[in-house]
Every structure is written in structure tokens, then in C-alpha cells.
Scaffold this motif. Structure first.
Motif, PDB file in Angstrom:
ATOM      1  N   SER A 148      -7.101   2.705  12.825  1.00 59.31           N
ATOM      2  CA  SER A 148      -6.047   3.702  12.609  1.00 59.31           C
ATOM      3  C   SER A 148      -6.428   4.734  11.556  1.00 59.31           C
ATOM      4  CB  SER A 148      -4.749   3.001  12.184  1.00 59.31           C
ATOM      5  OG  SER A 148      -4.964   2.221  11.021  1.00 59.31           O
ATOM      6  N   ALA A 149      -7.606   4.623  10.973  1.00 58.51           N
ATOM      7  CA  ALA A 149      -8.052   5.608   9.982  1.00 58.51           C
ATOM      8  C   ALA A 149      -8.763   6.759  10.678  1.00 58.51           C
ATOM      9  CB  ALA A 149      -8.982   4.946   8.978  1.00 58.51           C
ATOM     10  N   ALA A 165      -8.027   7.303  -0.182  1.00 60.95           N
ATOM     11  CA  ALA A 165      -7.136   6.449  -0.958  1.00 60.95           C
ATOM     12  C   ALA A 165      -7.653   6.405  -2.389  1.00 60.95           C
ATOM     13  CB  ALA A 165      -7.070   5.047  -0.368  1.00 60.95           C
ATOM     14  N   MET A 168       0.857  -1.199   0.000  1.00 61.62           N
ATOM     15  CA  MET A 168       0.000   0.000   0.000  1.00 61.62           C
ATOM     16  C   MET A 168       0.884   1.236   0.000  1.00 61.62           C
ATOM     17  SD  MET A 168      -3.110   1.018   2.562  1.00 61.62           S
ATOM     18  CE  MET A 168      -2.196   0.623   4.039  1.00 61.62           C
ATOM     19  N   ARG A 225      -8.006  -3.744   4.201  1.00 61.05           N
ATOM     20  CA  ARG A 225      -7.470  -3.371   2.889  1.00 61.05           C
ATOM     21  C   ARG A 225      -8.058  -4.222   1.759  1.00 61.05           C
ATOM     22  NH1 ARG A 225      -2.657  -4.886   0.042  1.00 61.05           N
ATOM     23  NH2 ARG A 225      -1.888  -3.199  -1.287  1.00 61.05           N
ATOM     24  N   ALA A 275      -9.944  10.605   5.664  1.00 60.18           N
ATOM     25  CA  ALA A 275      -8.801   9.926   5.053  1.00 60.18           C
ATOM     26  C   ALA A 275      -9.208   9.386   3.686  1.00 60.18           C
ATOM     27  CB  ALA A 275      -8.315   8.794   5.954  1.00 60.18           C
ATOM     28  N   TRP A 284      -4.293   6.156   2.387  1.00 55.04           N
ATOM     29  CA  TRP A 284      -4.432   5.488   3.686  1.00 55.04           C
ATOM     30  C   TRP A 284      -5.890   5.475   4.117  1.00 55.04           C
ATOM     31  CZ3 TRP A 284      -1.693   2.377   6.578  1.00 55.04           C
ATOM     32  CH2 TRP A 284      -2.034   2.186   7.924  1.00 55.04           C
ATOM     33  N   THR A 288       1.323   5.014   0.769  1.00 52.93           N
ATOM     34  CA  THR A 288       0.693   6.054   1.591  1.00 52.93           C
ATOM     35  C   THR A 288       1.024   7.432   1.035  1.00 52.93           C
ATOM     36  OG1 THR A 288       2.586   5.989   3.095  1.00 52.93           O
ATOM     37  CG2 THR A 288       0.676   4.627   3.654  1.00 52.93           C
TER      38      THR A 288
END
Length: 354
Positions: A36-37, A43, A1, A61, A41, A54, A3
Motif C-alpha cells: 500500500s506504499a 515517515a 501510527m 512497520r 512516501a 505512511w 499518518t
């Protein structure tokens, strides 16, 4: 991934748009700890499954990537919930269990971005130029092909070529072709369009002229399957007369077919853009010649339009006389049944002796 920073995500998005590549933007709209997001946020997911940006840890994911790929394939946005929290069923939300042992929760909005469809405009008539401008305004990528390219110089089109070599554009995927020759090489342009792999070919013409051109295409070996992709007239009837008005109707037809194509992709497996309701009724003769042409005038025996002999482009010598026509179609119609129109011409002393 990967970031990527927000700026680099925007740059990547712009690059994909310029390259006419599909992608999906994923935005976190709810995040419950210990994920943790965070809300906002983002992507970006490419068609090969690469995720940039992220949207939380590795637990979610795979779910996010698969949902994004589905959105790209369907062309439809979606909301996704990844959570073990009890929740009432919601038809508008795609629900998944959270595989992570930490037991957080995420809700995401996935927006696919598909390349704008390409429309290829054949012809350099005033209506064709207006159609190019209008098609760009409503989000098409516009290319053009015509006997002369100079009229397109200021329009900022994707590509312009001289002639009707549609294959030279090497366009990928289902595309739309709009034929706006209006009496200038109609048959050659329409044949080139129908021999291409375009999902649909729209023809700016009256129903009567369209029927004549269908017959001409059959004589040129165009199959019934390809003729089924021909939409003529090209758009809804708006009683158009001016080039801008005729172009507006034709581009409305393009928009309708674009949505039909998008829906066929969403429905998966429905053949795109084959057949539709017949659409606009244009004036009986599509030539831009003026009825009040200056100088020596001649009356077209087929449609009755006054022709400026000095400027006439469609001329036929027959039986010792010269006959003048406003467009290809009238000339072809005369050639198919000269006896019918000779009587009209001689009765009105239309023919000019050679």
C-alpha cells in the motif's frame, strides 16, 4: 501510527530540530504491489519508536521502526529491503523477509538526523568572536561565556553568560569546549572547562603555554583523566597569526573532534574524544597587544613584547619594582622564577621603580 500530511511532517521535523531532538526520516524508494506504499512516501520516527507518516501497512512497520532506531543510535543512514523476492546479496542493503501474506516488496532509505553538537566558547577575545562565527557556519550550536557579554550581542548565539560557570549551561551529552581567553583569566577558564563533563576541551595556545597551563591545572587538583581530555594546541597548524586565522585553525580542530565523536557513537562503546594529536603552533605570545604600542613602553621580560604601560592589565610589584606583562601566562612564568627574569629586566632597565 500517525499518518501526518507532508506539511505536518515537515513541521514536526522542524520542531524536533529546534528542540535538539534526534529522529530519522524514512523514504520509500521502491514499492512492488500489492503493497500500500508508493515511491516517495515518507515517515518520521522518533527515538521512542513513534512513527509519523505512511510507509505501508502494519506488516513492515515493526521492521522499519527498528531499522530507524538503529540508524538514530549509529548516526549512519541505511537502505532497507523488505521482500520475499530472490535477490543477490548486497552489502549496502539490510535485507528482511516480508512478513505480510500479500507478499509485496518495499525498499526504503533511512536518514537519521542528530542534533548538532554544542560548542561552548570561553573568552571574549577577537579570536573567540571569530571562532563563534566560524563554528556556527560549520553547523555547531554555539554558546559563549566570558567576563563581558557585550561583544557577543550581534552574533546570534544560542546562549551567552557572564563568567565561566560552565555548569549553568546544563548541556546534555558529550560537548566540546573551546578556551580562547588568550591571556585573560586563562587558568580560571581552563579549570572551569576541565571540571565540566565536556567530552573534550580545546585550548588556543602555543605548546609552551599549554604545558605551563597543564602544570597549573595539576596544582589546582585537576586529575590526569580530565587532563587527557585537553587538546592543546586546539587545531591543525596553519601558521596562523591573525585572529581570523587562529580561529580557523581552532574550528578545524572542533570539526575533527566532532567527526571523532560521531564515529565513536557509531562504533558503540568507544570512549569519545579522549586524547588526540597535538595540533596548532600559534605565535609564542597570544596577547593581542601591539608590539608598536603608543605612549610609554615597557618590554615584557618574559617574552620580549613591548607593553603600553598606560593600558597594561597584568602588573606585578616585586622587590620595589613594578613589572608589566602582556598576559597571565607571562606573569605566572615570572612569579615561578623571578630571579631568572630579574636579571633580564635589570640588564635592560625594564623594571619601573615603585
Amino acid at each position: 501510527m500517525n499518518t501526518d500530511s507532508p506539511d505536518s511532517l515537515l513541521q514536526r521535523e522542524q520542531r524536533l530540530i529546534e528542540q535538539a531532538q534526534p529522529f530519522a526520516v524514512v523514504t520509500v524508494i521502491r514499492a512492488a504491489p500489492p503493497t500500500s506504499a508508493w515511491v516517495g512516501a515518507q515517515a518520521l520516527v522518533e527515538p521512542d519508536g513513534t512513527l509519523h507518516g505512511w510507509i505501508g501497512g502494519g506488516c513492515s512497520r515493526a521492521i522499519v521502526i527498528e531499522a530507524a532506531l538503529q540508524a538514530i543510535r549509529s548516526g549512519q543512514p541505511k537502505r532497507v529491503r523488505i521482500s520475499n523476492e530472490p535477490a543477490a546479496p548486497d552489502a549496502d542493503v539490510e535485507a528482511h523477509t516480508m512478513p505480510c501474506a500479500s507478499n509485496g516488496a518495499l525498499e526504503l532509505f533511512i536518514q537519521p538526523s542528530l542534533p548538532a553538537p554544542v560548542v561552548l566558547v570561553l573568552g571574549a577575545t577577537p579570536t573567540a568572536l571569530e571562532a563563534c562565527v566560524l563554528a556556527k557556519w560549520v553547523g555547531f550550536r554555539v554558546c559563549a561565556a566570558a567576563g563581558a557579554t557585550a561583544p557577543f550581542a550581534s552574533l546570534g548565539l544560542k546562549r551567552v553568560i557572564q563568567g565561566f560557570d560552565v555548569d549553568a549551561f546544563n548541556l546534555a551529552g558529550p560537548q566540546l569546549i573551546l578556551v580562547v581567553t588568550q591571556g585573560e583569566s586563562d587558568e580560571d577558564a581552563l579549570e572551569a572547562a576541565l571540571r565540566s563533563e565536556a567530552a573534550a576541551v580545546l585550548l588556543v595556545a602555543s605548546e609552551r603555554k599549554a604545558d605551563r597551563l597543564r602544570d597549573a591545572m595539576r596544582l589546582r587538583g585537576i586529575t590526569a583523566q580530565r587532563l587527557a581530555a585537553l587538546h592543546a594546541p586546539a587545531g591543525p597548524s596553519i601558521h596562523a597569526h591573525k585572529p581570523q586565522e587562529i580561529a580557523l585553525g581552532a574550528v578545524a580542530g572542533l570539526v575533527a573532534l566532532r567527526h571523532e565523536l560521531e564515529q565513536s557513537v557509531a562504533d558503540a562503546g568507544v570512549p569519545p574524544l579522549v586524547g588526540s594529536e597535538a595540533v596548532p603552533a600559534l605565535p609564542p605570545c597570544e596577547s593581542m597587544a601591539s608590539v608598536e604600542a603608543p605612549g610609554a613602553r615597557y618590554v615584557n621580560p618574559v617574552c620580549g613584547m613591548a607593553i603600553d604601560i598606560a593600558a597594561a592589565k597584568h602588573v606585578l610589584s616585586y622587590g620595589g619594582q613594578r613589572f608589566y606583562f602582556c598576559c597571565d601566562s607571562c606573569k605566572i612564568e615570572f612569579e615561578r622564577d623571578p630571579g631568572k627574569y630579574l636579571a633580564i629586566a635589570q640588564g635592560a632597565t625594564h623594571g619601573e621603580k615603585t
